[in-house]
Design a protein around this motif. Structure first.
Motif, PDB file in Angstrom:
ATOM      1  N   ARG A   1      -0.520 -53.344   2.586  1.00  0.00           N
ATOM      2  CA  ARG A   1       0.875 -53.166   2.981  1.00  0.00           C
ATOM      3  C   ARG A   1       1.087 -53.750   4.368  1.00  0.00           C
ATOM      4  O   ARG A   1       0.423 -53.355   5.326  1.00  0.00           O
ATOM      5  N   THR A   2       2.040 -54.653   4.488  1.00  0.00           N
ATOM      6  CA  THR A   2       2.287 -55.317   5.768  1.00  0.00           C
ATOM      7  C   THR A   2       3.392 -54.663   6.583  1.00  0.00           C
ATOM      8  O   THR A   2       3.651 -55.064   7.719  1.00  0.00           O
ATOM      9  N   GLU A   3       4.046 -53.628   6.042  1.00  0.00           N
ATOM     10  CA  GLU A   3       5.207 -53.043   6.717  1.00  0.00           C
ATOM     11  C   GLU A   3       4.865 -52.451   8.080  1.00  0.00           C
ATOM     12  O   GLU A   3       5.708 -52.416   8.977  1.00  0.00           O
ATOM     13  N   PHE A   4       3.621 -51.955   8.250  1.00  0.00           N
ATOM     14  CA  PHE A   4       3.288 -51.285   9.501  1.00  0.00           C
ATOM     15  C   PHE A   4       3.425 -52.228  10.695  1.00  0.00           C
ATOM     16  O   PHE A   4       3.708 -51.796  11.815  1.00  0.00           O
ATOM     17  N   LEU A   5       3.276 -53.526  10.468  1.00  0.00           N
ATOM     18  CA  LEU A   5       3.438 -54.498  11.554  1.00  0.00           C
ATOM     19  C   LEU A   5       4.883 -54.573  12.028  1.00  0.00           C
ATOM     20  O   LEU A   5       5.154 -54.938  13.170  1.00  0.00           O
ATOM     21  N   PHE A   6       5.797 -54.219  11.141  1.00  0.00           N
ATOM     22  CA  PHE A   6       7.221 -54.339  11.441  1.00  0.00           C
ATOM     23  C   PHE A   6       7.821 -53.010  11.889  1.00  0.00           C
ATOM     24  O   PHE A   6       8.729 -52.999  12.726  1.00  0.00           O
ATOM     25  N   LEU A   7       7.343 -51.896  11.351  1.00  0.00           N
ATOM     26  CA  LEU A   7       7.989 -50.612  11.579  1.00  0.00           C
ATOM     27  C   LEU A   7       7.646 -49.974  12.917  1.00  0.00           C
ATOM     28  O   LEU A   7       8.343 -49.091  13.381  1.00  0.00           O
ATOM     29  N   ARG A   8       6.582 -50.384  13.554  1.00  0.00           N
ATOM     30  CA  ARG A   8       6.155 -49.741  14.792  1.00  0.00           C
ATOM     31  C   ARG A   8       6.610 -50.489  16.043  1.00  0.00           C
ATOM     32  O   ARG A   8       5.999 -50.435  17.084  1.00  0.00           O
ATOM     33  N   ARG A   9       7.703 -51.180  15.925  1.00  0.00           N
ATOM     34  CA  ARG A   9       8.192 -51.962  17.052  1.00  0.00           C
ATOM     35  C   ARG A   9       9.681 -52.207  16.889  1.00  0.00           C
ATOM     36  O   ARG A   9      10.245 -52.023  15.820  1.00  0.00           O
ATOM     37  N   LYS A  10      10.324 -52.604  17.960  1.00  0.00           N
ATOM     38  CA  LYS A  10      11.765 -52.849  17.927  1.00  0.00           C
ATOM     39  C   LYS A  10      12.091 -54.314  17.695  1.00  0.00           C
ATOM     40  O   LYS A  10      13.246 -54.668  17.417  1.00  0.00           O
ATOM     41  N   THR A  11      11.091 -55.184  17.827  1.00  0.00           N
ATOM     42  CA  THR A  11      11.308 -56.614  17.603  1.00  0.00           C
ATOM     43  C   THR A  11      10.389 -57.085  16.486  1.00  0.00           C
ATOM     44  O   THR A  11       9.370 -56.459  16.188  1.00  0.00           O
ATOM     45  N   LEU A  12      10.757 -58.211  15.885  1.00  0.00           N
ATOM     46  CA  LEU A  12       9.959 -58.737  14.789  1.00  0.00           C
ATOM     47  C   LEU A  12       8.629 -59.291  15.293  1.00  0.00           C
ATOM     48  O   LEU A  12       8.583 -59.970  16.322  1.00  0.00           O
TER      49      LEU A  12
ATOM     50  N   LEU B   1     -14.885 -60.415   0.120  1.00  0.00           N
ATOM     51  CA  LEU B   1     -14.270 -59.819  -1.068  1.00  0.00           C
ATOM     52  C   LEU B   1     -12.791 -60.182  -1.110  1.00  0.00           C
ATOM     53  O   LEU B   1     -12.166 -60.368  -0.061  1.00  0.00           O
ATOM     54  N   PRO B   2     -12.181 -60.265  -2.287  1.00  0.00           N
ATOM     55  CA  PRO B   2     -10.785 -60.700  -2.374  1.00  0.00           C
ATOM     56  C   PRO B   2      -9.823 -59.694  -1.755  1.00  0.00           C
ATOM     57  O   PRO B   2     -10.017 -58.480  -1.837  1.00  0.00           O
ATOM     58  N   VAL B   3      -8.763 -60.224  -1.163  1.00  0.00           N
ATOM     59  CA  VAL B   3      -7.740 -59.419  -0.496  1.00  0.00           C
ATOM     60  C   VAL B   3      -6.373 -59.835  -1.035  1.00  0.00           C
ATOM     61  O   VAL B   3      -6.048 -61.028  -1.066  1.00  0.00           O
ATOM     62  N   THR B   4      -5.576 -58.851  -1.458  1.00  0.00           N
ATOM     63  CA  THR B   4      -4.222 -59.114  -1.930  1.00  0.00           C
ATOM     64  C   THR B   4      -3.243 -58.582  -0.894  1.00  0.00           C
ATOM     65  O   THR B   4      -3.184 -57.380  -0.652  1.00  0.00           O
ATOM     66  N   ILE B   5      -2.503 -59.486  -0.270  1.00  0.00           N
ATOM     67  CA  ILE B   5      -1.555 -59.128   0.780  1.00  0.00           C
ATOM     68  C   ILE B   5      -0.149 -59.095   0.180  1.00  0.00           C
ATOM     69  O   ILE B   5       0.329 -60.095  -0.349  1.00  0.00           O
ATOM     70  N   ARG B   6       0.493 -57.934   0.268  1.00  0.00           N
ATOM     71  CA  ARG B   6       1.862 -57.815  -0.228  1.00  0.00           C
ATOM     72  C   ARG B   6       2.844 -58.195   0.870  1.00  0.00           C
ATOM     73  O   ARG B   6       2.727 -57.741   2.011  1.00  0.00           O
ATOM     74  N   THR B   7       3.803 -59.037   0.528  1.00  0.00           N
ATOM     75  CA  THR B   7       4.811 -59.431   1.513  1.00  0.00           C
ATOM     76  C   THR B   7       5.711 -58.240   1.833  1.00  0.00           C
ATOM     77  O   THR B   7       5.674 -57.206   1.159  1.00  0.00           O
ATOM     78  N   LEU B   8       6.511 -58.391   2.849  1.00  0.00           N
ATOM     79  CA  LEU B   8       7.289 -57.293   3.411  1.00  0.00           C
ATOM     80  C   LEU B   8       8.076 -56.523   2.341  1.00  0.00           C
ATOM     81  O   LEU B   8       8.840 -57.099   1.588  1.00  0.00           O
ATOM     82  N   ASP B   9       7.872 -55.202   2.310  1.00  0.00           N
ATOM     83  CA  ASP B   9       8.555 -54.349   1.337  1.00  0.00           C
ATOM     84  C   ASP B   9       9.379 -53.312   2.091  1.00  0.00           C
ATOM     85  O   ASP B   9       8.963 -52.167   2.258  1.00  0.00           O
ATOM     86  N   LEU B  10      10.544 -53.740   2.564  1.00  0.00           N
ATOM     87  CA  LEU B  10      11.463 -52.869   3.277  1.00  0.00           C
ATOM     88  C   LEU B  10      12.828 -52.926   2.610  1.00  0.00           C
ATOM     89  O   LEU B  10      13.168 -53.898   1.952  1.00  0.00           O
ATOM     90  N   GLY B  11      13.612 -51.875   2.839  1.00  0.00           N
ATOM     91  CA  GLY B  11      14.992 -51.851   2.376  1.00  0.00           C
ATOM     92  C   GLY B  11      15.929 -51.655   3.538  1.00  0.00           C
ATOM     93  O   GLY B  11      15.515 -51.548   4.695  1.00  0.00           O
ATOM     94  N   ALA B  12      17.218 -51.582   3.239  1.00  0.00           N
ATOM     95  CA  ALA B  12      18.229 -51.460   4.285  1.00  0.00           C
ATOM     96  C   ALA B  12      18.068 -50.186   5.094  1.00  0.00           C
ATOM     97  O   ALA B  12      18.436 -50.128   6.269  1.00  0.00           O
ATOM     98  N   ASP B  13      17.485 -49.137   4.471  1.00  0.00           N
ATOM     99  CA  ASP B  13      17.339 -47.873   5.183  1.00  0.00           C
ATOM    100  C   ASP B  13      16.285 -47.937   6.275  1.00  0.00           C
ATOM    101  O   ASP B  13      16.248 -47.085   7.165  1.00  0.00           O
ATOM    102  N   LYS B  14      15.401 -48.958   6.246  1.00  0.00           N
ATOM    103  CA  LYS B  14      14.362 -49.056   7.257  1.00  0.00           C
ATOM    104  C   LYS B  14      14.352 -50.409   7.968  1.00  0.00           C
ATOM    105  O   LYS B  14      13.584 -50.611   8.903  1.00  0.00           O
TER     106      LYS B  14
END
Length: 589
Positions: free
Chosen positions: A301-312, A332-345
């Motif tokens: 989940r990549t959202e933590f990079l975005f949610l813990r700050r005020k700027t992108l 080992l293989p790694v599956t990275i999910r792109t940003l999963d946010l909605g308008a509420d966050k």
């Protein structure tokens, strides 16, 4: 006197400790009329309590930042937004100034009013947000109580306690878990709520639906919480304590046995290898996944990079995080999910979106990414750069139609050309996958498969969309059920279609890590599971006792099942498979 209360087990295990009641009614509500001369003083007292609650949430956010699961951070942010809501503040002030209510009575009245507003909403997602209102009001009431009493009842400062509450916010559970919390007893709640999921990841036994808990348990009562059998023993006897000690010894033996499975293969009785991947978002998750023998990271989940700050976050910051993830998994293989946010966050992540009446059905996941192509391109470039350090796949959330996958692939190929032009090392043939969590995508999966290299089934969202039931709404607990035949038919349809297309498919929802559903998912054909790292060993152990060929023989009967009872009978072997009705004309397979 010994009493036994029953509930539903949301997290297994047992705990013995002193009860600590957490409820608004624990704090007395002063309904005496407020003298005119004390109105402004009472308003200031309320403002001080609300500020104390804000400071408490801010401090909690800071303390838990490095170990905070994404869902917990989202709940803290939601509560902070409520506390900062001007309408709430003005409404409370009016109750004190115009009706001469004391602060505690004003909070109770406003909480009840807002609760009725949420309860009257048609949308189940918005109705379920009443719990947030209740928890915020409780936090401010507690702050008021601390101002007027020298005896501050801080659960976090005491050890060896079991919380007893109507519900408990995930943020509070995460905080208390580091201060001696042993278990949780909920009067309400759902086994699939965020709090229940967190309890399982923290290895805290938890019961929900223990309706008599608050009326039958008092502060400091000795209680035995039995998450194995779904009961609470108040004032346990010597026999109960002996049973608890026996369980402790057995749990220790079981823990040592499971630990030995960290280096064992994940293989069925009939010698079929199954792949167990880990869901991750923090470095600790990655380290645990590696130590417990995960086949790779199935969902990062990549959202933590975005949610813990005020700027992108910029490209280099994201690249560093993704590179460290890839290196941490050692090939080992790694599956990275792109940003999963909605308008509420999105606003808290530096993206400005108009408020939506129903964020769960709004601009979220890939819809948000495609609406902000520059932001999406920055993330895509960072992922593509990290792919030079090890095997990486890219997973796109909230896909509804094949055209969205084609748009993402076009952007990915453009970013790859730009990176090569800029002198960065790139990898050809990077796999691009679709997350199947929207019913339309599951039904039209054949079209999605033409545009995707692999699939990942997100059952948490798929279940609530298919069943129109919010998993956090305890009133719908019996409806939000992974054994619902309609949901199973969709999952089986997606797995079967992927196999026929010769493309990998995994399942990364909560049920992937629940060994109670392992046989069911294997019967539907699943061979790739992705789960919280702490669940890997139990699922591996479960798989070692299953015969895949025998399970697959149940698939057609499972796909024709009409009721939950038929599904259970097939899986438990309690009855010979009954001859079920032939598939309906609109059957997916």
């Amino acid at each position: 006197m010994r009493r036994v209360l029953t509930g539903t087990s949301a997290a297994r295990g047992m705990a013995l400790g002193r009860a600590r009641l957490v409820q608004p009614s624990q704090i007395s509500i002063d309904h005496r009329p407020l003298p005119d001369g004390e109105v402004e003083v009472e308003v200031e007292r309320l403002h001080s309590a609300m500020q104390a609650a804000r400071d408490e949430l801010r401090e909690l956010r800071g303390k838990l930042q490095d170990t905070l699961p994404r869902e917990v951070g989202e709940f803290i942010d939601a509560h902070a937004l409520l506390l900062n809501d001007e309408e709430l503040q003005h409404g409370l002030d009016r109750l004190i100034r115009e009706r001469n209510l004391r602060a505690s009575a004003a909070l109770k009245a406003e909480g009840d009013r807002l609760g009725e507003v949420f309860e009257a909403m048609d949308d189940p997602y918005l109705r379920s947000r009443r719990e947030d209102v209740d928890q915020v009001i409780s936090r401010v009431l507690a702050a008021l109580h601390r101002q007027t009493s020298r005896e501050e009842r801080k659960i976090a400062s005491r050890s060896g306690q079991i919380l007893v509450a109507d519900t408990i916010a995930p943020a509070d559970m995460a905080h208390y878990s580091g201060h001696g919390l042993l278990g949780v007893i909920g009067v309400a709640g759902s086994t699939y709520s965020h709090s229940a999921i967190l309890a399982r990841s923290l290895n805290l036994p938890m019961l929900v639906g223990t309706t008599e808990a608050l009326s039958s348990i008092s502060d400091e009562d000795l209680v035995l919480l039995d998450g194995e059998n779904g009961e609470v023993v108040v004032h346990p006897t010597a026999q109960d304590l002996a049973r608890y000690r026996a369980w402790q010894k057995e749990a220790a033996r079981e823990g040592r046995r499971l630990a030995a499975l960290a280096t064992a293969p994940t293989r069925t009785v009939d010698e079929v290898d199954i792949r167990l991947f880990a869901n991750a978002e923090l470095p600790a998750d990655v380290a645990q996944a590696r130590a417990l023998g995960a086949s790779g990271v199935g969902l990062y989940r990549t959202e933590f990079l975005f949610l813990r700050r005020k700027t992108l976050p910029d490209e280099d910051e994201q690249f560093a995080a993704y590179r460290d993830l890839v290196l941490g998994m050692g090939g080992l293989p790694v599956t990275i999910r792109t940003l999963d946010l909605g308008a509420d966050k999105a606003d808290s992540a530096g993206l400005s979106l108009r408020g939506e009446d129903n964020p769960a059905l709004g601009v979220r996941g890939v819809r948000l990414s495609l609406r902000y192509p520059a932001v999406f391109a920055t993330q895509m470039r960072a992922i593509l750069r990290a792919a030079a350090y090890g095997p990486v796949r890219i997973l796109v959330p909230m896909i509804t139609q094949a055209e969205e996958m084609q748009a993402v692939r076009t952007l990915m190929e453009l970013c790859a050309r730009e990176l090569a032009h800029d002198g960065h090392e790139t990898v050809d043939g990077l796999e691009l996958g679709a997350m199947i969590e929207v019913p339309a995508a599951a039904i039209s999966v054949h079209a999605i498969l033409e545009a995707a290299d692999f699939l990942a089934i997100g059952t948490n969202d798929l279940a609530q969309y298919v069943l129109a039931a919010d998993r956090n709404n305890d009133a719908l607990g019996t409806l939000y059920d992974p054994l619902q035949p309609a949901l199973l038919r969709l999952i089986g349809h997606v797995i079967h279609a992927s196999h026929r297309a010769g493309k990998p498919v995994s399942l990364c929802g909560e049920i992937a890590g629940d060994e109670a559903f392992t046989a069911l998912l294997m019967a539907l054909g699943l061979t790739d599971f992705s789960m919280h790292p702490g669940q890997l060993l139990r699922v591996r152990d479960r798989i070692s006792g299953l015969d895949r060929k025998r399970l697959l023989s149940l698939r057609s009967s499972l796909m024709r099942a009409h009721t939950r009872e038929q599904v259970e009978a097939l899986l438990d072997g309690l009855a010979e498979p009954k001859r079920l009705a032939e598939p309906c004309p609109d059957t997916l397979d």
